[in-house]
Design an enzyme around this catalytic site. Structure first.
Site, mmCIF file in Angstrom:
data_model
loop_
_atom_site.group_PDB
_atom_site.id
_atom_site.type_symbol
_atom_site.label_atom_id
_atom_site.label_comp_id
_atom_site.label_asym_id
_atom_site.label_seq_id
_atom_site.Cartn_x
_atom_site.Cartn_y
_atom_site.Cartn_z
ATOM 1 N N PHE A 110 -69.536 39.843 29.475
ATOM 2 C CA PHE A 110 -70.721 39.263 28.855
ATOM 3 C C PHE A 110 -71.866 40.271 28.977
ATOM 4 O O PHE A 110 -72.057 40.866 30.039
ATOM 5 C CB PHE A 110 -71.068 37.968 29.592
ATOM 6 C CG PHE A 110 -72.125 37.140 28.931
ATOM 7 C CD1 PHE A 110 -71.834 36.380 27.814
ATOM 8 C CD2 PHE A 110 -73.417 37.124 29.432
ATOM 9 C CE1 PHE A 110 -72.810 35.603 27.212
ATOM 10 C CE2 PHE A 110 -74.400 36.353 28.826
ATOM 11 C CZ PHE A 110 -74.099 35.592 27.708
ATOM 12 N N ASP A 181 -66.501 37.562 37.779
ATOM 13 C CA ASP A 181 -67.394 36.570 37.189
ATOM 14 C C ASP A 181 -66.523 35.431 36.657
ATOM 15 O O ASP A 181 -65.627 35.657 35.827
ATOM 16 C CB ASP A 181 -68.217 37.220 36.070
ATOM 17 C CG ASP A 181 -69.325 36.294 35.587
ATOM 18 O OD1 ASP A 181 -69.103 35.063 35.568
ATOM 19 O OD2 ASP A 181 -70.398 36.792 35.207
ATOM 20 N N TYR A 206 -73.351 25.445 34.317
ATOM 21 C CA TYR A 206 -73.763 24.622 33.165
ATOM 22 C C TYR A 206 -72.733 24.636 32.049
ATOM 23 O O TYR A 206 -72.888 23.938 31.061
ATOM 24 C CB TYR A 206 -75.133 25.073 32.616
ATOM 25 C CG TYR A 206 -75.243 26.556 32.378
ATOM 26 C CD1 TYR A 206 -74.706 27.135 31.237
ATOM 27 C CD2 TYR A 206 -75.863 27.380 33.303
ATOM 28 C CE1 TYR A 206 -74.782 28.496 31.031
ATOM 29 C CE2 TYR A 206 -75.953 28.746 33.105
ATOM 30 C CZ TYR A 206 -75.408 29.304 31.970
ATOM 31 O OH TYR A 206 -75.479 30.651 31.785
ATOM 32 N N LYS A 207 -71.661 25.452 32.202
ATOM 33 C CA LYS A 207 -70.632 25.497 31.163
ATOM 34 C C LYS A 207 -69.603 24.406 31.462
ATOM 35 O O LYS A 207 -69.927 23.226 31.377
ATOM 36 C CB LYS A 207 -70.047 26.906 31.092
ATOM 37 C CG LYS A 207 -71.092 27.918 30.597
ATOM 38 C CD LYS A 207 -70.642 29.364 30.633
ATOM 39 C CE LYS A 207 -71.754 30.271 30.090
ATOM 40 N NZ LYS A 207 -71.575 31.683 30.486
ATOM 41 N N ARG A 353 -66.099 29.913 17.843
ATOM 42 C CA ARG A 353 -65.577 29.637 19.177
ATOM 43 C C ARG A 353 -65.477 28.131 19.398
ATOM 44 O O ARG A 353 -66.407 27.391 19.082
ATOM 45 C CB ARG A 353 -66.584 30.231 20.156
ATOM 46 C CG ARG A 353 -66.042 30.668 21.457
ATOM 47 C CD ARG A 353 -67.030 31.544 22.165
ATOM 48 N NE ARG A 353 -68.300 30.873 22.433
ATOM 49 C CZ ARG A 353 -69.016 31.044 23.549
ATOM 50 N NH1 ARG A 353 -68.574 31.839 24.495
ATOM 51 N NH2 ARG A 353 -70.172 30.435 23.721
#
Ligand SMILES: *Cc1c(COP(=O)(O)O)cnc(C)c1O
Length: 394
Positions: A110, A181, A206-207, A353
């Site tokens: 990312f 990560d 939060y995902k 996605r």
């Protein structure tokens, strides 16, 4: 695995395939936050740090995350955002490998992780080099010059899954450390940082974990390094005795030293409510259902929407819990889907996605979402100016 849908607030009629980006609201979250605001902050004010347990919350919530990532109690702590935790982990790891100057990452990482690395290496100004190679070339790039291998286990764009155990072993054989990560792993797939022997691991909540926008991040430091790693962000909450108010920093015991400043108490209470749901599920079952849903989606999209090409690995064992397809008009197609209440997202330049989160998505949702996608592709309804103007967040 029975559906946990009732534990979430999902708007009527919406098919939410974006839990990989922002999980939905847990049904218990508003009451949990309200309790902290009214009964604790409101009634107890400053006393709440002791009487309501706010001070210890980052470690206690960290232990609950630990269960989901194979980390023993006392090795995970919450706070800040993931970008900050990447900075801390990388700075600490580099100090543990002082003689070396190379950091390896990959093009599937990312961007924020890469930006943080670039910024940190520049500040250190000691001739560090960040080598960003293709994901399939990571293993070959690890040699005796490498200080740290810093990777995201699941590629945010394609869902491609790295072999954490094998790459960590390779890093250790070369004398390097491994930072993982887990942004797209925690709550998505079974993770075991202990058996993989990861040195550091970080992630957001939060995902897939459904902790809410801006929920605090986590950091894991292996017990082997926890009392040795120096937190470059040496804030008062990570001090051995924050309330001694010493003028000089002394790192706290173990993982506590990775705390920086005042924890986000209200956000942590919401995250706790989200983790109550995770306490009821088995990650092996979540994984099996996620694979079934993803495989079904791939099969249906490929047979009904031939213009879309699969961007994710076809082999489910090499994929996280998301599926991506490419199309040159991906942005407009996603906007048309969202207008029909099928929510995924778009990642430049051409990736659509879709996240599969078995806690609240089932086969019926998958079939209905492909029905809508097929109608959009056949009617070309994406080809409209209203679906082409870019918003702030895609
Ligand atoms: C989502 C994500 C981030 C975001 O970092 P924040 O500081 O929480 O904004 C960072 N790294 C990875 C790999 C991500 O997937």
């Amino acid at each position: 695995m029975s559906s946990m849908r009732d534990f979430f607030h999902l708007p009527e009629g919406m098919i939410y395939l974006d839990g990989n980006s922002l999980g939905p609201l847990p049904a218990a979250a508003a009451d949990a936050a309200s309790k902290v605001i009214v009964d604790e902050w409101g009634a107890q004010l400053i006393k709440g740090w002791n009487t309501a347990g706010w001070y210890r919350q980052p470690g206690q919530v960290g232990d609950r995350i630990g269960r989901l990532i194979g980390a023993p109690a006392g090795t995970v702590v919450m706070g800040d955002t993931l970008s900050i935790k990447v900075h801390q982990a990388l700075a600490s790891a580099l100090e543990l490998r002082k003689q070396r100057r190379v950091v390896i990452s990959d093009t599937g990482n990312f961007p924020s992780d890469l930006y943080i690395a670039q910024g940190l290496l520049k500040s250190l100004d000691r001739g560090y080099v960040l080598k960003v190679v293709d994901p399939e070339d990571v293993e070959a790039a690890i040699d005796e010059t490498v200080a740290v291998v810093m990777l995201t286990e699941v590629d945010y764009r394609t869902g491609r899954l790295h072999d954490m155990k094998a790459l960590t072993r390779k890093a250790h054989q070369a004398g390097a450390l491994a930072i993982w990560d887990l942004a797209h792993s925690a709550g998505a797939i079974p993770v075991d940082v202990s058996s993989a022997k990861a040195d550091f691991a970080v992630g957001c909540t939060y995902k897939y974990l459904n902790g809410g926008p801006g929920a605090p991040a986590f950091i894991y430091v292996s017990p082997e390094h926890a009392d040795e790693a120096r937190p470059a962000l040496s804030g008062w909450m990570g001090h051995a005795q924050p309330f001694a108010f010493d003028l000089d920093y002394r790192a706290g015991v173990g993982i506590e030293r990775m705390r920086v400043g005042t924890p986000p108490v209200i956000a942590l209470s919401i995250l706790s409510a989200a983790l109550d749901v995770w306490d009821r599920v088995d990650m092996g079952e979540v994984r099996a259902k996620s694979i079934a849903l993803s495989d079904l989606f791939i099969r249906e999209v490929e047979s009904r929407c031939p213009d879309l090409s699969l961007a994710s690995p076809r082999d489910s064992s090499k994929r996280g819990s998301q599926v991506s397809f490419r199309h040159p008009e991906g942005y407009g197609i996603m906007q048309a889907l969202i207008a029909r209440d099928v929510i995924g997202d778009f990642r430049a330049p051409d990736v659509l996605r879709f996240g599969f989160t078995p806690l609240y998505i089932d086969e019926g949702d998958v079939m209905r979402s492909v029905d809508v996608l097929e109608q959009i592709m056949v009617s070309r309804s994406w080809d409209s100016p209203r679906f082409k103007s870019k918003m702030d967040v895609t």
